[in-house]
Every structure is written in structure tokens, then in C-alpha cells.
Design a protein around this motif. Structure first.
Motif, PDB file in Angstrom:
ATOM      1  N   LYS A   4       1.034  -1.390  -0.308  1.00 40.60           N
ATOM      2  CA  LYS A   4       0.105  -0.373   0.373  1.00 40.60           C
ATOM      3  C   LYS A   4       0.903   1.823  -0.597  1.00 40.60           C
ATOM      4  N   ILE A   5       1.787   1.456   0.739  1.00 38.60           N
ATOM      5  CA  ILE A   5       2.408   2.256   1.187  1.00 38.60           C
ATOM      6  C   ILE A   5       3.537   2.928  -0.408  1.00 38.60           C
ATOM      7  N   ALA A   6       3.858   1.292  -1.041  1.00 37.59           N
ATOM      8  CA  ALA A   6       4.745   1.472  -2.415  1.00 37.59           C
ATOM      9  C   ALA A   6       3.587   2.390  -3.232  1.00 37.59           C
ATOM     10  N   LEU A   7       2.369   1.845  -3.427  1.00 43.91           N
ATOM     11  CA  LEU A   7       1.300   1.284  -4.796  1.00 43.91           C
ATOM     12  C   LEU A   7       1.260   3.141  -4.683  1.00 43.91           C
ATOM     13  N   GLU A   8       0.870   3.832  -3.144  1.00 42.41           N
ATOM     14  CA  GLU A   8       0.140   5.091  -3.452  1.00 42.41           C
ATOM     15  C   GLU A   8       1.716   6.017  -3.119  1.00 42.41           C
ATOM     16  N   ALA A   9       2.594   5.750  -3.505  1.00 42.14           N
ATOM     17  CA  ALA A   9       3.495   6.596  -3.632  1.00 42.14           C
ATOM     18  C   ALA A   9       3.718   6.629  -5.029  1.00 42.14           C
ATOM     19  N   GLY A  10       3.424   6.201  -6.075  1.00 43.31           N
ATOM     20  CA  GLY A  10       3.476   6.041  -7.324  1.00 43.31           C
ATOM     21  C   GLY A  10       4.540   5.023  -7.915  1.00 43.31           C
ATOM     22  N   LYS A  11       4.915   3.620  -6.817  1.00 43.79           N
ATOM     23  CA  LYS A  11       5.129   2.663  -7.559  1.00 43.79           C
ATOM     24  C   LYS A  11       4.766   1.394  -7.641  1.00 43.79           C
ATOM     25  N   LEU A  12       5.411   0.162  -8.457  1.00 42.28           N
ATOM     26  CA  LEU A  12       4.688  -0.784  -9.119  1.00 42.28           C
ATOM     27  C   LEU A  12       5.213  -1.370  -7.906  1.00 42.28           C
ATOM     28  N   ALA A  13       4.656  -2.839  -7.553  1.00 42.52           N
ATOM     29  CA  ALA A  13       4.064  -4.160  -6.271  1.00 42.52           C
ATOM     30  C   ALA A  13       5.582  -4.681  -6.775  1.00 42.52           C
ATOM     31  N   SER A  14       5.798  -4.470  -8.258  1.00 41.57           N
ATOM     32  CA  SER A  14       7.834  -5.407  -8.583  1.00 41.57           C
ATOM     33  C   SER A  14       8.359  -4.169  -7.357  1.00 41.57           C
ATOM     34  N   SER A  15       8.803  -3.361  -7.397  1.00 42.44           N
ATOM     35  CA  SER A  15       9.630  -2.459  -6.811  1.00 42.44           C
ATOM     36  C   SER A  15       9.516  -3.526  -4.944  1.00 42.44           C
ATOM     37  N   ILE A  16       8.673  -4.283  -4.528  1.00 42.54           N
ATOM     38  CA  ILE A  16       8.508  -4.574  -3.353  1.00 42.54           C
ATOM     39  C   ILE A  16       9.309  -6.043  -3.557  1.00 42.54           C
ATOM     40  N   SER A  17      10.475  -6.243  -2.681  1.00 43.14           N
ATOM     41  CA  SER A  17      10.836  -7.053  -2.410  1.00 43.14           C
ATOM     42  C   SER A  17      10.153  -7.697  -1.851  1.00 43.14           C
ATOM     43  N   ALA A  18       9.835  -9.300  -1.838  1.00 40.14           N
ATOM     44  CA  ALA A  18       8.613 -10.291  -0.204  1.00 40.14           C
ATOM     45  C   ALA A  18      10.189 -11.602   0.032  1.00 40.14           C
ATOM     46  N   ASP A  19       9.728 -12.092   1.023  1.00 34.25           N
ATOM     47  CA  ASP A  19      10.560 -13.162   1.615  1.00 34.25           C
ATOM     48  C   ASP A  19       9.780 -13.844   1.276  1.00 34.25           C
ATOM     49  N   ALA A  20      10.726 -15.232   1.598  1.00 39.72           N
ATOM     50  CA  ALA A  20      10.364 -16.692   0.832  1.00 39.72           C
ATOM     51  C   ALA A  20       8.578 -17.007   2.050  1.00 39.72           C
ATOM     52  N   PHE A  21       8.402 -16.095   2.946  1.00 37.64           N
ATOM     53  CA  PHE A  21       6.896 -16.624   3.539  1.00 37.64           C
ATOM     54  C   PHE A  21       5.414 -15.226   2.630  1.00 37.64           C
ATOM     55  N   GLU A  22       6.451 -13.996   2.140  1.00 35.31           N
ATOM     56  CA  GLU A  22       5.484 -13.016   1.343  1.00 35.31           C
ATOM     57  C   GLU A  22       4.872 -13.680  -0.121  1.00 35.31           C
ATOM     58  N   ILE A  80       2.379 -15.304  -0.675  1.00 28.97           N
ATOM     59  CA  ILE A  80       0.350 -14.537  -1.069  1.00 28.97           C
ATOM     60  C   ILE A  80       0.661 -13.444  -2.202  1.00 28.97           C
ATOM     61  N   LEU A  81       2.403 -13.040  -2.523  1.00 29.86           N
ATOM     62  CA  LEU A  81       2.204 -11.878  -3.182  1.00 29.86           C
ATOM     63  C   LEU A  81       1.289 -12.106  -4.571  1.00 29.86           C
ATOM     64  N   ARG A  82       1.581 -14.051  -4.631  1.00 27.19           N
ATOM     65  CA  ARG A  82       1.569 -14.173  -6.104  1.00 27.19           C
ATOM     66  C   ARG A  82      -0.092 -14.814  -6.379  1.00 27.19           C
ATOM     67  N   ASN A  83      -0.463 -14.815  -5.310  1.00 30.32           N
ATOM     68  CA  ASN A  83      -1.981 -14.936  -5.114  1.00 30.32           C
ATOM     69  C   ASN A  83      -3.186 -14.175  -5.531  1.00 30.32           C
ATOM     70  N   LEU A  84      -1.951 -12.900  -4.882  1.00 31.72           N
ATOM     71  CA  LEU A  84      -3.182 -11.929  -5.024  1.00 31.72           C
ATOM     72  C   LEU A  84      -3.031 -11.462  -6.370  1.00 31.72           C
ATOM     73  N   HIS A  85      -2.449 -11.436  -7.307  1.00 30.30           N
ATOM     74  CA  HIS A  85      -2.835 -11.130  -8.939  1.00 30.30           C
ATOM     75  C   HIS A  85      -2.128  -9.596  -9.071  1.00 30.30           C
ATOM     76  N   LEU A  86      -1.259  -8.890  -8.791  1.00 32.36           N
ATOM     77  CA  LEU A  86      -2.106  -7.444  -8.862  1.00 32.36           C
ATOM     78  C   LEU A  86      -0.920  -7.183 -10.102  1.00 32.36           C
ATOM     79  N   LEU A  87      -1.836  -6.929 -11.361  1.00 35.15           N
ATOM     80  CA  LEU A  87      -1.184  -6.205 -12.339  1.00 35.15           C
ATOM     81  C   LEU A  87       0.085  -5.832 -12.496  1.00 35.15           C
ATOM     82  N   THR A  88       0.241  -4.698 -11.616  1.00 32.36           N
ATOM     83  CA  THR A  88       2.245  -4.335 -11.575  1.00 32.36           C
ATOM     84  C   THR A  88       3.201  -5.691 -10.814  1.00 32.36           C
ATOM     85  N   SER A  89       2.348  -6.088 -10.458  1.00 30.27           N
ATOM     86  CA  SER A  89       3.768  -7.063  -9.485  1.00 30.27           C
ATOM     87  C   SER A  89       4.144  -8.489 -11.308  1.00 30.27           C
ATOM     88  N   LYS A  90       3.553  -7.438 -12.565  1.00 29.63           N
ATOM     89  CA  LYS A  90       4.294  -8.726 -13.262  1.00 29.63           C
ATOM     90  C   LYS A  90       5.085  -7.387 -14.109  1.00 29.63           C
TER      91      LYS A  90
END
Length: 369
Positions: free
Chosen positions: A169-187, A190-200
Motif C-alpha cells: 500500500k505504501i509503495a502503490l500510494e507513492a506511485g511505485k509498481l508492486a514489483s518494486s517490493i521485495s517479498a521473502d519466502a513466506f510473503e 501470498i503476493l502471487r495469489n494477489l494477482h496484482l497487475l504491477t507485480s507482473k
């Protein structure tokens, strides 16, 4: 395996023209917004000269190439995330693809209208990406609201997801793509299951026009400032891109390879933009090719980078994973260098690999089940 790239962009930037050139499949091309409404899908052969060399080596009766799927999606307009134009349909079609080929126009032509009434590729990218960001922000916000009950119940997975959603949410509100966020092995799951457009992953396709005023071509000794800014954006974001003349590629699509070479030579030795696009698309989908070759056929098999031999075998048949015993493996160039399988075996170049072997791009394989 079937993985796809969605061809997206503002109206009249050359998406459908590019799709025609890619697939040799006719879809409606018109000089007005929303000429494309329902997505057209085309499966495109991946250019790979290794396949032809292996076919000659084996004197194969048939060649089957690896492939990648492209989806031509309706033009986006500002406000798509709020349902403007064909916004909801556009966004749902992108969500179903695995990566994005974002087409931006880098040529000026008064006869081809632009929805913004100006040619500014970086501005076009900002419009498209912000609409994707707005859509993702809505997804993340709704999920956060719905997660409250699970958080109160103290579910570990919900706590991990909440932390990830807050970062997103913080990244997106700042105009950044979801792909700019690093996710650990647990996250990551979860990130994949959100099917976010900007994580592609996004591959930017810069569409120019032969004979037109192209921003990448120096004039009076200087490159257009709009193109300089575009290149800075791509470099700073580590973004992949290709330059294509979609109209020329569409004109060339039904010609023989020799005719294409002659035409390109007459146009000043242009690169094969379509082949470059297909190869780059294959790369950003994290795909590689291994081969099987013999008298009946030589075939390129598409798999994910990092797959082990049993998983790679499922490209041929699902049973290969469970019934896998071992595989004979040799690099394609070593096989050609040896001149025959028997000579390659004598030199010790044909290896026996087991279930833990990670298949490499260009491997020639024979599975034992």
C-alpha cells in the motif's frame, strides 16, 4: 506450457498492427480508439537457429518450435481503473496474462491520431502504469479491510499477509509498481495469489515508423529530448525494451526470409524487431528451451528456468514426472561438434543425469522412464 504476454498501451500506438506482425493472424486494425474490444490470442514460434541445426544433424522429417503466447488487449485510456472506456474489461484481461508487453509510440504522424494529442512516450507510460497502480491499490485496500477478522483470530498467515499488504500500500500510494517490493519466502506465495497487475514483469515495446519522424533518430546532430527522458526512465528502472517498426513488420510478415532480408537492406539494414521482441518476451517470462531430436522430429520444449529433469519431462507428458528414471543429456553444440551420438558418447559428452538435475537452456535430452 502456456504462458502469455498481454500487449497493452493507449489507443492508436500500434498494438494490433504489432499483433498482426507477430502472429500472421488478422485482427481488426482501425484508426480510432477501441478498434480492439475482445482480446485476440496468438501462439508465436520462438526464433531459434539451434533447432534448425539440430534438425539438419538428425535429418528430421519435422521441426516443432518452442512458442510463446501473445494477447492483444483493448486500448487503455486515463481513468480505466475507475471504469472509463473499456477499463474494467481491459484490466481483467491483463490480470489473466503472465507478463505485459507495453507498447508506446515514438513516432510523429499527423494522420494517426493520439488520444493525448501529443507524442510523449514517457507520459504514455506514466498514464498506463498509474492506471495499473490505482487498480492494484484498490485490490490491496479491499484485502486489508477483509483481513481484520483473521488478524483478531491470531492467524499467523494473516499477520504475514497484513505486513506485506501494508508494504504494498505504501509503495502503490507513492506511485511505485508492486514489483518494486521485495517479498521473502513466506510473503512470495501470498503476493502471487494477489494477482496484482504491477507485480507482473513489463517489457516496453517502442514503436517507430519507417519514413516518419522517429524520436530515436538524431536530427540536427541531437536526439529528441523526449527519447532521452524515456531512455533514462528505462535505465533507472532496469526495464527491458525493444524497438520495433510494427507497420513494416506487418508488411513483411508473409514474405520469405530472403525477401525480408532484401527489404530490410533497402530500408537501411533494420534489425528484425519482431524476432527481438519474441526472444525478449521469452526471457522475461523466465523460460528456456531444451531439445529432443531424431529422424522423426526435432522439437524445442518450453520450460521454466530452474526446473529439474522430472519436471522438464512434463512438457512432453505429465507421466514423465512420476515415471522418470534418468535422462541422457548433452549440450546442443557439443552434439553437433561430435558429429554423431556415438562419437559424443566416446568422448564422454553424453551424461546420465538423475532426478536432481537442473535442465539448462540448449540441453538435448532423451528421457528414460
Amino acid at each position: 506450457m502456456s504462458l502469455s504476454l498481454g500487449i497493452v498501451g493507449l489507443p492508436n500506438v500500434g498494438k494490433s498492427t504489432l499483433f498482426n506482425a507477430l502472429t500472421r493472424k488478422s485482427v481488426l486494425v482501425a484508426n480510432y480508439p477501441f478498434a480492439t474490444i475482445d482480446p485476440s490470442v496468438g501462439v508465436v514460434a520462438v526464433p531459434d537457429e539451434r533447432l534448425w541445426k539440430l534438425s539438419e544433424f538428425s535429418k528430421s522429417a519435422k521441426i516443432v518450435t518452442a512458442a510463446v503466447e501473445f494477447v492483444d488487449i483493448a486500448g487503455l485510456v486515463k481513468g480505466a481503473s475507475a471504469g472509463e472506456g473499456l477499463g474494467n474489461k481491459f484490466l481483467s484481461n491483463i490480470r489473466e496474462t503472465d507478463a505485459i508487453a507495453e507498447v508506446v509510440r515514438i513516432f510523429e504522424d499527423e494522420d494517426i491520431i493520439h488520444v493525448s494529442n501529443k507524442i510523449d512516450p514517457l507520459h504514455d507510460i506514466e498514464i498506463i502504469n498509474m492506471e495499473l497502480i490505482f487498480a492494484d491499490l484498490e485490490t490491496v485496500t479491499k484485502r486489508l479491510q477483509n483481513l481484520g477478522k483473521e488478524i483478531k483470530q491470531g492467524k499467523k498467515e494473516a499477520v504475514i499477509e497484513e505486513k506485506l499488504l501494508e508494504k504494498l500500500k505504501i509503495a502503490l500510494e507513492a506511485g511505485k509498481l508492486a514489483s518494486s517490493i521485495s517479498a521473502d519466502a513466506f510473503e512470495s506465495p501470498i503476493l502471487r495469489n494477489l494477482h496484482l497487475l504491477t507485480s507482473k514483469k513489463i517489457l516496453y515495446v517502442l514503436n517507430k515508423k519507417s519514413g516518419g519522424k522517429n524520436l530515436d533518430e538524431p536530427r540536427n546532430g541531437a536526439v529528441d529530448e523526449r527519447f532521452v527522458k524515456l531512455m533514462d526512465f528505462l535505465k533507472n528502472n532496469g526495464a527491458g525494451y525493444v524497438i520495433v517498426d510494427a507497420a513494416i513488420e506487418q508488411d513483411l510478415k508473409d514474405m520469405s526470409e530472403e525477401e525480408k532480408r532484401e527489404m530490410r537492406s533497402g530500408l537501411g539494414g533494420m534489425d528484425n524487431g519482431i524476432d527481438n521482441l519474441i526472444k525478449k518476451s521469452y526471457e522475461i517470462l523466465n523460460l528456456i528451451t531444451y531439445f529432443t531430436t531424431g529422424e522423426d522430429e526435432t522439437r524445442g520444449w518450453t520450460i521454466q528456468k530452474g526446473w529439474t529433469a522430472p519436471l522438464a519431462g512434463t512438457a512432453i507428458h505429465n507421466d514423465f514426472k512420476d515415471k522418470f528414471i534418468r535422462a541422457e543429456v548433452i549440450e546442443w553444440n557439443k552434439l553437433l561438434s561430435a558429429g554423431s551420438y556415438s562419437a559424443a558418447r566416446e568422448r564422454g559428452w553424453v551424461r546420465i543425469e538423475g532426478k536432481e538435475y537442473v535442465v539448462k537452456d540448449g540441453d538435448v535430452m532423451e528421457f528414460k522412464i
